[in-house]
Each structure stands twice: as structure tokens, then as C-alpha cells.
Write a protein that holds these residues in place. Structure first.
Motif, mmCIF file in Angstrom:
data_model
loop_
_atom_site.group_PDB
_atom_site.id
_atom_site.type_symbol
_atom_site.label_atom_id
_atom_site.label_comp_id
_atom_site.label_asym_id
_atom_site.label_seq_id
_atom_site.Cartn_x
_atom_site.Cartn_y
_atom_site.Cartn_z
ATOM 1 N N ASP A 199 1.017 -1.310 0.075
ATOM 2 C CA ASP A 199 0.079 -0.179 0.172
ATOM 3 C C ASP A 199 1.018 1.478 -0.334
ATOM 4 O O ASP A 199 0.505 2.116 -0.187
ATOM 5 C CB ASP A 199 -0.819 -0.192 1.264
ATOM 6 C CG ASP A 199 -0.273 0.306 2.077
ATOM 7 O OD1 ASP A 199 0.811 -1.194 3.227
ATOM 8 O OD2 ASP A 199 -1.400 0.739 3.501
ATOM 9 N N ALA B 172 1.872 1.913 -4.393
ATOM 10 C CA ALA B 172 0.824 1.925 -4.355
ATOM 11 C C ALA B 172 0.691 3.510 -3.910
ATOM 12 O O ALA B 172 -0.045 4.561 -5.137
ATOM 13 C CB ALA B 172 -0.262 1.441 -4.316
ATOM 14 N N ASN B 173 0.757 4.259 -2.782
ATOM 15 C CA ASN B 173 1.057 5.266 -2.540
ATOM 16 C C ASN B 173 1.567 6.012 -2.639
ATOM 17 O O ASN B 173 1.567 7.179 -4.029
ATOM 18 C CB ASN B 173 0.562 5.905 -0.844
ATOM 19 C CG ASN B 173 -0.577 5.342 -0.414
ATOM 20 O OD1 ASN B 173 -2.119 5.507 -0.835
ATOM 21 N ND2 ASN B 173 -1.257 4.858 0.987
ATOM 22 N N ARG B 174 2.953 6.110 -3.130
ATOM 23 C CA ARG B 174 4.212 6.580 -3.438
ATOM 24 C C ARG B 174 3.989 6.836 -5.445
ATOM 25 O O ARG B 174 3.702 7.922 -5.689
ATOM 26 C CB ARG B 174 5.309 5.783 -3.469
ATOM 27 C CG ARG B 174 6.191 6.832 -3.982
ATOM 28 C CD ARG B 174 7.977 5.361 -3.840
ATOM 29 N NE ARG B 174 8.930 6.211 -4.209
ATOM 30 C CZ ARG B 174 9.671 7.618 -3.746
ATOM 31 N NH1 ARG B 174 9.242 7.903 -2.990
ATOM 32 N NH2 ARG B 174 10.974 7.604 -4.806
ATOM 33 N N GLN B 175 3.032 5.674 -5.877
ATOM 34 C CA GLN B 175 3.149 5.896 -7.226
ATOM 35 C C GLN B 175 1.926 7.207 -7.351
ATOM 36 O O GLN B 175 1.943 8.060 -8.653
ATOM 37 C CB GLN B 175 2.542 4.414 -7.911
ATOM 38 C CG GLN B 175 3.939 3.435 -8.063
ATOM 39 C CD GLN B 175 5.042 3.946 -8.475
ATOM 40 O OE1 GLN B 175 5.336 4.550 -9.552
ATOM 41 N NE2 GLN B 175 6.638 4.318 -8.005
ATOM 42 N N ARG B 176 1.262 6.511 -6.763
ATOM 43 C CA ARG B 176 -0.866 7.980 -7.130
ATOM 44 C C ARG B 176 0.030 8.859 -6.904
ATOM 45 O O ARG B 176 0.225 10.186 -7.708
ATOM 46 C CB ARG B 176 -1.324 7.122 -6.216
ATOM 47 C CG ARG B 176 -2.598 6.429 -6.627
ATOM 48 C CD ARG B 176 -3.672 6.016 -6.456
ATOM 49 N NE ARG B 176 -4.044 6.285 -5.119
ATOM 50 C CZ ARG B 176 -3.629 5.601 -3.741
ATOM 51 N NH1 ARG B 176 -2.878 3.948 -4.003
ATOM 52 N NH2 ARG B 176 -3.734 5.614 -2.268
ATOM 53 N N ILE B 177 1.013 9.129 -6.354
ATOM 54 C CA ILE B 177 1.773 10.779 -5.192
ATOM 55 C C ILE B 177 2.530 11.306 -6.893
ATOM 56 O O ILE B 177 2.186 11.941 -7.509
ATOM 57 C CB ILE B 177 2.369 10.907 -4.375
ATOM 58 C CG1 ILE B 177 1.338 10.155 -3.057
ATOM 59 C CG2 ILE B 177 3.347 12.031 -4.063
ATOM 60 C CD1 ILE B 177 2.386 9.887 -1.526
ATOM 61 N N ASP C 87 2.345 9.938 -10.282
ATOM 62 C CA ASP C 87 0.976 10.126 -10.939
ATOM 63 C C ASP C 87 0.909 11.748 -11.043
ATOM 64 O O ASP C 87 0.224 12.279 -11.549
ATOM 65 C CB ASP C 87 0.253 9.297 -11.547
ATOM 66 C CG ASP C 87 0.885 8.013 -11.458
ATOM 67 O OD1 ASP C 87 2.240 7.917 -12.243
ATOM 68 O OD2 ASP C 87 0.716 6.763 -11.480
ATOM 69 N N ALA C 88 -0.091 12.356 -9.486
ATOM 70 C CA ALA C 88 -0.698 12.918 -9.383
ATOM 71 C C ALA C 88 0.596 14.006 -9.715
ATOM 72 O O ALA C 88 -0.195 15.386 -10.585
ATOM 73 C CB ALA C 88 -1.546 13.062 -8.085
ATOM 74 N N HIS D 204 0.765 15.297 -12.872
ATOM 75 C CA HIS D 204 -0.431 15.850 -13.471
ATOM 76 C C HIS D 204 -0.315 17.660 -13.087
ATOM 77 O O HIS D 204 -0.073 18.728 -13.502
ATOM 78 C CB HIS D 204 -1.343 15.233 -13.693
ATOM 79 C CG HIS D 204 -2.739 16.439 -13.894
ATOM 80 N ND1 HIS D 204 -2.825 16.170 -15.497
ATOM 81 C CD2 HIS D 204 -3.050 16.404 -13.261
ATOM 82 C CE1 HIS D 204 -4.019 17.108 -15.638
ATOM 83 N NE2 HIS D 204 -4.286 17.611 -14.162
ATOM 84 N N ALA E 256 -4.387 12.806 -5.588
ATOM 85 C CA ALA E 256 -3.532 11.313 -5.068
ATOM 86 C C ALA E 256 -4.822 9.960 -4.426
ATOM 87 O O ALA E 256 -4.067 9.036 -4.030
ATOM 88 C CB ALA E 256 -2.298 11.772 -4.628
ATOM 89 N N GLY E 257 -4.916 11.198 -3.674
ATOM 90 C CA GLY E 257 -6.180 10.191 -2.761
ATOM 91 C C GLY E 257 -5.750 9.720 -1.398
ATOM 92 O O GLY E 257 -6.259 8.973 -0.802
#
Length: 187
Positions: A9, A12-17, A19-20, A23, A41-42
């Protein structure tokens, strides 16, 4: 415990951060906020700063990741059957990708003052891979022999900046690239 990989998790958080952030900083430059990154990133802002202790660290990680992706793309093209098409296609890809990369790069420069960073090293790696594509295209007869990496890279940077800052539409950018590529082609 040292050497232990991050939890799934957390990864996954690091990748979402990242990616966000790519952008957010790619569209907003240095004015973009880490709060917007967290929202997109949620995750909470504390999670962003747990992974990246400063805004500078976050922006640099985004730019390094982007340069590394571009370098890997260039490296993958080194075995292309048509070295000329690979070189010109990658040149065009870099120009099309420029607006976001430039915004992120300028944000990092504003935050660091332009010192030697991991992003500078990643950029040099991309330049070396671009140079390898250029050499292959020259050996194949697709690019003129007297065009050396410094001037070809300067053309790439200038073309990228022009396409980015002038907000060129796809047709105008394609015609501009056709003129640049005609000048690079072997006579």
C-alpha cells in the motif's frame, strides 16, 4: 527493519503521488501545490510528505522519473529496424512531450536554483541515449554526418520550447518538425 521493502500500500501510494504530482506540476509549474497533489492522489498531505519530505524532493522525483521513462524509450529504440525512423520519431515524441517536462523542470529550477541534482544526472542520461539514436541514424544514412550532438540537441531544445510556449497545434508542430527533419536529413 533495514532492507525491508515498503508495504504494497505504501508503494501504491507513492506511485499515485508521483502520477498526481506529474499532472499537477506539469500543468501548474512551481505555483502548483502539494495539497492539490495529495487531493488528486487520494491521500493526506502527511502521506505526501512521508514519501517526499519537501516539495523540492517531490518535484525532483517526478522529473527524474520522467527523464528515466524517456531514456528507457530511447534505449528501446536502439534496436529498431529503421534507425532513421526511430531517431526522427523519438525527436518528435520529445517535442510533443515538452510542455509538461518544461513546466516540471522550471518548477524544480525555481525551487533549487538550478544546482546539480538527480534530475540533472537523469537529463544527461536522456541526452546520451538521444545521442546514441543520432549516431545510429547517421550510420544508417538517415541523418547528415556533419550534424553533431550539441547542435542537434540544441535544435531539439529550441523546437521543444517553441512548440511548448507558442502552444502550436498538431498540424503546425508537424510542419515545423518536417522542416527541422529536412535540415537534418542527409543530402
Amino acid at each position: 527493519m533495514p532492507g525491508r521493502p515498503p508495504r504494497a500500500d505504501a508503494q501504491a501510494n507513492r506511485q499515485r503521488i508521483l502520477d498526481a504530482a506529474e499532472h499537477v506540476f506539469g500543468t501548474g509549474g512551481k505555483a502548483a501545490s502539494t495539497e492539490e497533489v495529495a487531493r488528486l492522489a487520494g491521500v493526506g498531505i502527511a502521506t505526501v510528505f512521508r514519501h517526499f519530505p519537501t516539495k523540492t524532493a517531490l518535484v525532483e522525483s517526478v522529473l527524474v522519473r520522467r527523464f528515466d521513462r524517456l531514456r528507457a524509450h530511447a534505449d528501446a529504440l536502439l534496436d529498431a529496424a529503421d534507425p532513421g525512423a526511430a531517431f526522427f520519431g523519438f525527436f518528435g515524441h520529445l517535442v510533443a512531450d515538452a510542455a509538461t517536462k518544461i513546466a516540471i523542470g522550471e518548477a524544480l529550477h525555481d525551487l533549487t536554483g538550478g544546482g546539480d541534482t538527480d534530475a540533472v544526472q537523469a537529463s544527461l542520461g536522456l541526452r546520451r541515449s538521444f545521442g546514441a539514436l543520432l549516431e545510429r541514424a547517421q550510420r544508417a544514412g538517415a541523418v547528415r554526418d556533419d550534424a553533431e550532438l550539441p547542435e542537434v540537441y540544441a535544435l531539439l531544445v529550441a523546437t521543444s520550447r517553441a512548440a511548448s510556449q507558442a502552444g502550436l497545434d498538431d498540424d503546425v508542430r508537424a510542419r515545423m518538425l518536417a522542416i527541422v527533419f529536412d535540415g537534418l536529413a542527409r543530402r
